[in-house]
Structures are given as C-alpha cells and as structure tokens.
Design a protein around this motif. Structure first.
Motif, PDB file in Angstrom:
ATOM      1  N   ALA A  65       2.310  -0.038  -4.111  1.00 36.38           N
ATOM      2  CA  ALA A  65       2.420   1.004  -5.129  1.00 36.38           C
ATOM      3  C   ALA A  65       1.145   1.843  -5.194  1.00 36.38           C
ATOM      4  CB  ALA A  65       2.718   0.375  -6.489  1.00 36.38           C
ATOM      5  N   THR A  66       0.639   2.251  -4.037  1.00 40.28           N
ATOM      6  CA  THR A  66      -0.530   3.122  -4.009  1.00 40.28           C
ATOM      7  C   THR A  66      -0.137   4.497  -4.534  1.00 40.28           C
ATOM      8  OG1 THR A  66      -0.009   3.631  -1.710  1.00 40.28           O
ATOM      9  CG2 THR A  66      -1.676   1.956  -2.105  1.00 40.28           C
ATOM     10  N   THR A  67      -0.994   5.079  -5.356  1.00 40.80           N
ATOM     11  CA  THR A  67      -0.662   6.354  -5.991  1.00 40.80           C
ATOM     12  C   THR A  67      -1.652   7.468  -5.652  1.00 40.80           C
ATOM     13  OG1 THR A  67      -1.860   5.637  -7.980  1.00 40.80           O
ATOM     14  CG2 THR A  67       0.524   5.252  -7.915  1.00 40.80           C
ATOM     15  N   SER A 102      -4.494  -3.438   5.753  1.00 41.13           N
ATOM     16  CA  SER A 102      -5.335  -2.547   4.948  1.00 41.13           C
ATOM     17  C   SER A 102      -4.671  -2.218   3.612  1.00 41.13           C
ATOM     18  CB  SER A 102      -5.610  -1.251   5.716  1.00 41.13           C
ATOM     19  OG  SER A 102      -6.328  -1.506   6.890  1.00 41.13           O
ATOM     20  N   LEU A 103      -3.384  -1.919   3.630  1.00 40.40           N
ATOM     21  CA  LEU A 103      -2.672  -1.599   2.390  1.00 40.40           C
ATOM     22  C   LEU A 103      -2.679  -2.783   1.427  1.00 40.40           C
ATOM     23  CD1 LEU A 103       0.395   0.388   3.792  1.00 40.40           C
ATOM     24  CD2 LEU A 103      -1.407   1.296   2.307  1.00 40.40           C
ATOM     25  N   ILE A 104      -2.524  -3.990   1.969  1.00 38.02           N
ATOM     26  CA  ILE A 104      -2.555  -5.180   1.115  1.00 38.02           C
ATOM     27  C   ILE A 104      -3.934  -5.354   0.497  1.00 38.02           C
ATOM     28  CG2 ILE A 104      -2.448  -7.702   1.115  1.00 38.02           C
ATOM     29  CD1 ILE A 104      -0.251  -7.487   3.256  1.00 38.02           C
ATOM     30  N   ALA A 113       0.827  -3.149  -7.216  1.00 34.34           N
ATOM     31  CA  ALA A 113       1.881  -4.081  -6.816  1.00 34.34           C
ATOM     32  C   ALA A 113       2.120  -4.003  -5.309  1.00 34.34           C
ATOM     33  CB  ALA A 113       3.177  -3.755  -7.557  1.00 34.34           C
ATOM     34  N   VAL A 114       2.421  -5.138  -4.718  1.00 32.56           N
ATOM     35  CA  VAL A 114       2.744  -5.220  -3.295  1.00 32.56           C
ATOM     36  C   VAL A 114       4.171  -5.739  -3.161  1.00 32.56           C
ATOM     37  CG1 VAL A 114       2.176  -6.293  -1.087  1.00 32.56           C
ATOM     38  CG2 VAL A 114       0.348  -5.667  -2.670  1.00 32.56           C
ATOM     39  N   LYS A 118       9.014  -6.422   1.642  1.00 33.64           N
ATOM     40  CA  LYS A 118       8.714  -5.577   2.801  1.00 33.64           C
ATOM     41  C   LYS A 118       7.634  -6.212   3.676  1.00 33.64           C
ATOM     42  CE  LYS A 118      10.296  -1.101   1.120  1.00 33.64           C
ATOM     43  NZ  LYS A 118      11.396  -1.052   2.101  1.00 33.64           N
ATOM     44  N   VAL A 119       6.670  -6.892   3.051  1.00 32.75           N
ATOM     45  CA  VAL A 119       5.636  -7.562   3.833  1.00 32.75           C
ATOM     46  C   VAL A 119       6.266  -8.639   4.715  1.00 32.75           C
ATOM     47  CG1 VAL A 119       3.625  -9.077   3.720  1.00 32.75           C
ATOM     48  CG2 VAL A 119       3.770  -7.097   2.200  1.00 32.75           C
TER      49      VAL A 119
END
Length: 311
Positions: A65-67, A102-104, A113-114, A118-119
């Motif tokens: 949930a990167t914004t 990296s996103l995690i 939130a992750v 999808k992971v």
C-alpha cells in the motif's frame, strides 16, 4: 522526472543482467555475434513491453500500500542497486526478487500494509520457474531431437536451420522478457498513480533496451559458458524453454525471474548430456545470488526508509 530516475536505473540494470537470458547461449556458442544479440534483444524487448508489458502491473503495483513517490523512489532505487551489483559480480540476478524485497522492506519501515497473498503468489511462482524450465528443457531436448535434429542428415542444412531457429527463438525470448519483467521496473509507479500505464510501458521498455545495449556482456558470458557447455542445439532448447515459461507467467499476470527460467533450462539440458557436465559450483553461486538479492533488498529498503524517516 527525478522520481522516475530509479525506475530508469532499474530498467538499465534489468537489461544489462537479463539480456544474457535470451541470447547468452547463442552468443557464446557461435550462433550470433554479441553485437547482433544486443540489437535484436533491444528491439524485441521494447515490443514485448509495449504490447503485453501491462499484464503484470497489478501484481507489483498492488503488492503493498505504498502511496507517496518517496516510498516508490526508495524501493526502486534499492532494487536497481542490487541488480547493478549482481551484474558487476557476473551473477544472473532477479529483478522480481529485487523489487518485491525492496517493496516489502520499505513498507515495513513506513508501516504500510503488505498483501501477503500477492507475496506468496510470487514466491510460489519463483519456486516453480527454475524447476519448470528444467523439466521443459529436458522434454523439449528429447522431443526436438527426435522430430527434427535426427531427421536432417545433411550436417550443413542442420546447422543452418538450428542457427536460424535459435535467432528467432532469441527474439521471442526478448519479447517475453519485456512482456513479463516490465512490471518489475514501473509496476510500483503505476500502482501508486505516478504514471499512466502507456507512459510506463514506453519508459520502462526503453530503459531495459538501454541496459542491454551498454552493459550486458559480463552476465552473457556466465549464462553462455559457466553452467554447462552448450552447443547450438542445446542453446536453442534452453532459450525456447525459458521463453515459453516466461511468456506463460506473463499471461497469468505474475512477473518471474528470467534468470531462474534460463538457469533452470540450461540445467535441464545439462542433465540430458550427463550430470558431470553441469557446474554445480556455478549453480550454487547463482542460487546464493537469488537468496542474497531478496534478503538484501528487504534489509536495505527497510534501512534506507528508516534513515529517511529519522532525518
């Protein structure tokens, strides 16, 4: 444009590392020159990006949930640095491992939130990729040998048909690379609403092509000669197996590692020729590189994000 620089850098790193996965065996088995391999890879990776590159955007763009653009900037930059490091070490790396890790890491630092669904979907596909490619290469080697190679008695004609087919299959592999792996470059930008899908395909496709053209020779040599000795027919089977698997995963919307696909395929061909021909030391180094890529990007994504928040 500053916020897109890590994406361009990551695209360059993917191109420099993953060009080996579509033309490495051909270039180092005498089928095509390195320069010819670079040109064809660049052209067809752009086509794959423009035509089917958006199919995997949701898997990467909706994983966390990167914004803000800062979070995407840090995650993409960490992935790009890791890809560049692996290219310098002549190790086939995974852009999928890099961007997901990296996103995690960034999401953990920023409290985002992750999507574990999808992971885990990506992780399962990563496990299937090298195994599936090895099995496919093993089967295709025997099948094509029986239906094609063994039926052409004229050696000159056989070598010519293998050369032509290998080049065509390399083009297909480059197309599959663009279609599947583009999301690793720009999917997080699209998911955060920072760029339109069309502009993302253009930006990412040309960034990958630039990496192919400028810095792909080192990893081509590792894939082409380091795992097992590949004669032209083995090279053809390896690239075809990896390309088919990559394209299949693009159709179901999951970006996977082209490095895992080609390494698995080359290993499968090596098993046909006998286990003694396979360099297990090189395979161990490559596997360690995959693990280090995922763990390293999680760590650096978290660390850099934490420093950003602190200062």
């Amino acid at each position: 444009m500053i916020k897109f620089l890590p994406g361009i850098y990551l695209g360059w790193g993917l191109g420099s590392n993953d060009a080996a996965n579509v033309f490495g065996p051909q270039a180092y088995s005498g089928i095509i020159t390195y320069r010819g391999a670079v040109v064809l890879t660049a052209v067809f990776v752009i086509l794959g990006s423009l035509i089917e590159g958006d199919k995997c955007f949701a898997q990467i763009g909706q994983m966390t949930a990167t914004t803000g653009w800062v979070e995407v900037f840090i995650a993409t930059l960490c992935a790009a640095i890791m890809m560049n490091l692996m290219s310098y070490l002549k190790i086939p790396a995974s852009s999928s491992h890099s961007i997901v890790g990296s996103l995690i890491g960034v999401s953990l630092a920023f409290g985002r939130a992750v999507s574990m669904a999808k992971v885990w979907k990506s992780v399962i596909c990563w496990i299937i990729t090298p195994i599936g490619a090895a099995v496919m290469a093993f089967i295709l080697y025997h099948l094509l040998s029986y239906l094609w190679a063994s039926r052409i008695k004229n050696l000159v004609v056989l070598n010519l048909t293998i050369k032509i087919a290998s080049i065509l299959i390399g083009c297909y592999g480059a197309y599959s690379l663009g279609a599947n792996n583009l999301a690793n470059i720009v999917g997080s930008y699209v998911g955060a609403g920072l760029i339109s899908p069309l502009n993302a395909k253009i930006l990412g496709g040309f960034a990958i092509a630039f990496g192919v053209a400028t810095y792909s020779k080192n990893v081509m040599q590792t894939v082409g000669t380091g795992i097992t000795v590949l004669e032209p027919f083995s090279a053809l089977v390896s690239i075809l197996s990896g390309a088919i698997l990559l394209h299949l995963f693009a159709e179901i919307g999951v970006p996977v590692s082209s490095s895992q696909a080609i390494v698995g395929a080359v290993f499968g061909v090596g098993l046909v020729k006998g286990t003694r021909t396979v360099s297990y030391k090189k395979l161990a180094q490559i596997f360690a590189g995959w693990v280090a890529t995922l763990a390293g990007t999680i760590f650096f994504g978290f660390l850099i994000s934490s420093f950003y928040k602190l200062f």
